[in-house]
Write a protein that holds these residues in place. Sequence first.
Motif, PDB file in Angstrom:
ATOM      1  N   ALA A 134       0.828  -1.212   0.000  1.00 21.54           N
ATOM      2  CA  ALA A 134       0.000   0.000   0.000  1.00 21.54           C
ATOM      3  C   ALA A 134       0.859   1.257   0.000  1.00 21.54           C
ATOM      4  N   GLU A 135       2.017   1.194   0.682  1.00 20.45           N
ATOM      5  CA  GLU A 135       2.915   2.351   0.715  1.00 20.45           C
ATOM      6  C   GLU A 135       3.596   2.552  -0.637  1.00 20.45           C
ATOM      7  N   ILE A 136       3.926   1.443  -1.279  1.00 19.61           N
ATOM      8  CA  ILE A 136       4.537   1.527  -2.607  1.00 19.61           C
ATOM      9  C   ILE A 136       3.548   2.152  -3.591  1.00 19.61           C
ATOM     10  N   LYS A 137       2.288   1.758  -3.488  1.00 24.85           N
ATOM     11  CA  LYS A 137       1.266   2.276  -4.405  1.00 24.85           C
ATOM     12  C   LYS A 137       0.893   3.721  -4.110  1.00 24.85           C
ATOM     13  N   SER A 138       1.405   4.267  -3.003  1.00 21.29           N
ATOM     14  CA  SER A 138       1.117   5.661  -2.671  1.00 21.29           C
ATOM     15  C   SER A 138       2.345   6.556  -2.865  1.00 21.29           C
ATOM     16  N   SER A 139       3.344   6.057  -3.611  1.00 22.61           N
ATOM     17  CA  SER A 139       4.606   6.775  -3.808  1.00 22.61           C
ATOM     18  C   SER A 139       4.731   7.325  -5.222  1.00 22.61           C
ATOM     19  N   ILE A 140       5.317   8.508  -5.324  1.00 20.62           N
ATOM     20  CA  ILE A 140       5.588   9.111  -6.619  1.00 20.62           C
ATOM     21  C   ILE A 140       7.046   9.560  -6.671  1.00 20.62           C
ATOM     22  N   ARG A 141       7.568   9.686  -7.892  1.00 20.19           N
ATOM     23  CA  ARG A 141       8.931  10.187  -8.084  1.00 20.19           C
ATOM     24  C   ARG A 141       8.872  11.468  -8.909  1.00 20.19           C
ATOM     25  N   LEU A 142       9.518  12.515  -8.367  1.00 15.86           N
ATOM     26  CA  LEU A 142       9.626  13.788  -9.066  1.00 15.86           C
ATOM     27  C   LEU A 142      11.089  14.007  -9.424  1.00 15.86           C
ATOM     28  N   GLY A 143      11.359  14.288 -10.694  1.00 14.43           N
ATOM     29  CA  GLY A 143      12.735  14.471 -11.139  1.00 14.43           C
ATOM     30  C   GLY A 143      12.945  15.850 -11.723  1.00 14.43           C
ATOM     31  N   PHE A 144      13.853  16.625 -11.107  1.00 15.79           N
ATOM     32  CA  PHE A 144      14.117  17.992 -11.550  1.00 15.79           C
ATOM     33  C   PHE A 144      15.355  18.019 -12.441  1.00 15.79           C
ATOM     34  N   GLY A 145      15.366  18.924 -13.397  1.00 21.69           N
ATOM     35  CA  GLY A 145      16.496  18.992 -14.310  1.00 21.69           C
ATOM     36  C   GLY A 145      16.954  20.399 -14.600  1.00 21.69           C
ATOM     37  N   ARG A 146      17.880  20.502 -15.519  1.00 20.90           N
ATOM     38  CA  ARG A 146      18.506  21.774 -15.883  1.00 20.90           C
ATOM     39  C   ARG A 146      17.492  22.823 -16.320  1.00 20.90           C
ATOM     40  N   TYR A 147      16.423  22.382 -16.959  1.00 15.80           N
ATOM     41  CA  TYR A 147      15.474  23.335 -17.531  1.00 15.80           C
ATOM     42  C   TYR A 147      14.201  23.495 -16.698  1.00 15.80           C
ATOM     43  N   THR A 148      14.170  22.876 -15.527  1.00 12.45           N
ATOM     44  CA  THR A 148      13.036  23.038 -14.614  1.00 12.45           C
ATOM     45  C   THR A 148      13.143  24.380 -13.896  1.00 12.45           C
ATOM     46  N   THR A 149      12.017  25.019 -13.675  1.00  7.61           N
ATOM     47  CA  THR A 149      12.009  26.299 -12.959  1.00  7.61           C
ATOM     48  C   THR A 149      11.279  26.155 -11.619  1.00  7.61           C
ATOM     49  N   VAL A 150      11.555  27.076 -10.709  1.00 10.99           N
ATOM     50  CA  VAL A 150      10.873  27.082  -9.414  1.00 10.99           C
ATOM     51  C   VAL A 150       9.373  27.284  -9.613  1.00 10.99           C
ATOM     52  N   GLU A 151       9.019  28.112 -10.596  1.00 11.12           N
ATOM     53  CA  GLU A 151       7.600  28.350 -10.877  1.00 11.12           C
ATOM     54  C   GLU A 151       6.910  27.055 -11.290  1.00 11.12           C
ATOM     55  N   GLU A 152       7.586  26.230 -12.048  1.00 15.99           N
ATOM     56  CA  GLU A 152       7.013  24.946 -12.454  1.00 15.99           C
ATOM     57  C   GLU A 152       6.847  24.021 -11.255  1.00 15.99           C
TER      58      GLU A 152
END
Length: 369
Positions: A335-353
């Motif tokens: 259940a914990e695995i199914k409630s997990s997400i991965r967010l990946g930030f990169g060179r072209y990501t902005t704080v506003e995004e």
Amino acid sequence: MTEPIYLDNQATTPLAPEVFEAMVPWLRDNFGNPHSPHILGRKSAAAVEVARQQVCALLPNDGEMIFTGSATEAINLGFGAVKAFLSEGRNKIVVLVSEHAAVRDTALSYQAQGFEVILHPVGSDGLVSMEQMEATIDQKTALVAAMLVNNEIGVIQPVGAITDIAHKAGALMFCDAVQGYGRVAIPTNIDMIALSGHKIYGPKGIGALWVKNGLKVPTLIHGGGQERGVRSGTLSPALCVGLGKATELCADRWDADAMSIANLAKSAREKFANWTVNGSQDQRYPGNLNIRRDGLDVARLMSDVRGVAFSAGSACASGSGRPSHVLAALGLQPAEIKSSIRLGFGRYTTVEEIEQAASLINRAAEEQL
């Protein structure tokens, strides 16, 4: 339709504009086969060797680099080195249980060739215990494999220290550096290193295997003997140039990229303060944030939040429909695995995004809970 905010940089990165421009002449005008002896071939061959030097600039200086079609191919090529150890009575391969499927499945394939494969555990923080590693690696061990930066949870393993243990026992050390190359310093004592172009703002369809001097890997692809006689097939100058340029940009922008990623990670941590981080809080690459919220149905969340491109784990695991073996290795329940997400930030990501994405994801999560 508006393009979604892209927060899946562990799966792949956008092609850097400078890389695109560097590749164009080799796609459009300079069509010579780099393995041909005439002037067009020699021109292409020279571009390939410049790219090789650029890639090697961020690798240890006591080895050679072989271009491959992907990091997966590089992993399969490097693992072939274990075959020479069977005659010495070394028939053990040790890989971390949290390794990418490309490493795990390659290692497990050697069971049919007489090797014992140990999937070594990690702690609840995703990090390996040095004491446990010393107890596992022995005189029968031929190869140890540990990922520099985990692709799902971003933890940074102490691969330099693991290598010391492997070498003390007479074993080789293989490192999947796909998620760390160009962003995290690579220890110089490793024997083999795999990397990929499309994880560093370069093109898809090219990777590389770095091999320490004196170490031989058996031929993986037979044919014309290109690439040091172990990987036959005509190289693409455009892809090689693209990987070289992407590496050069990583080197030039090392500090700027690191500062930007740290700032993005700080903003994301603040916006997702009521989520739980999976893996080590501190010993991690900040561009990877794997988080969970109990009771959440991530499949529904991803369907509801079409304005953000994010994932529930590695692209490989997501495509197969299998639950994450990495999160399971941390001791998380289904259940914990199914409630997990991965967010990946990169060179072209902005704080506003980051702020916009957090608003969309948190709102959808609240509607579920």
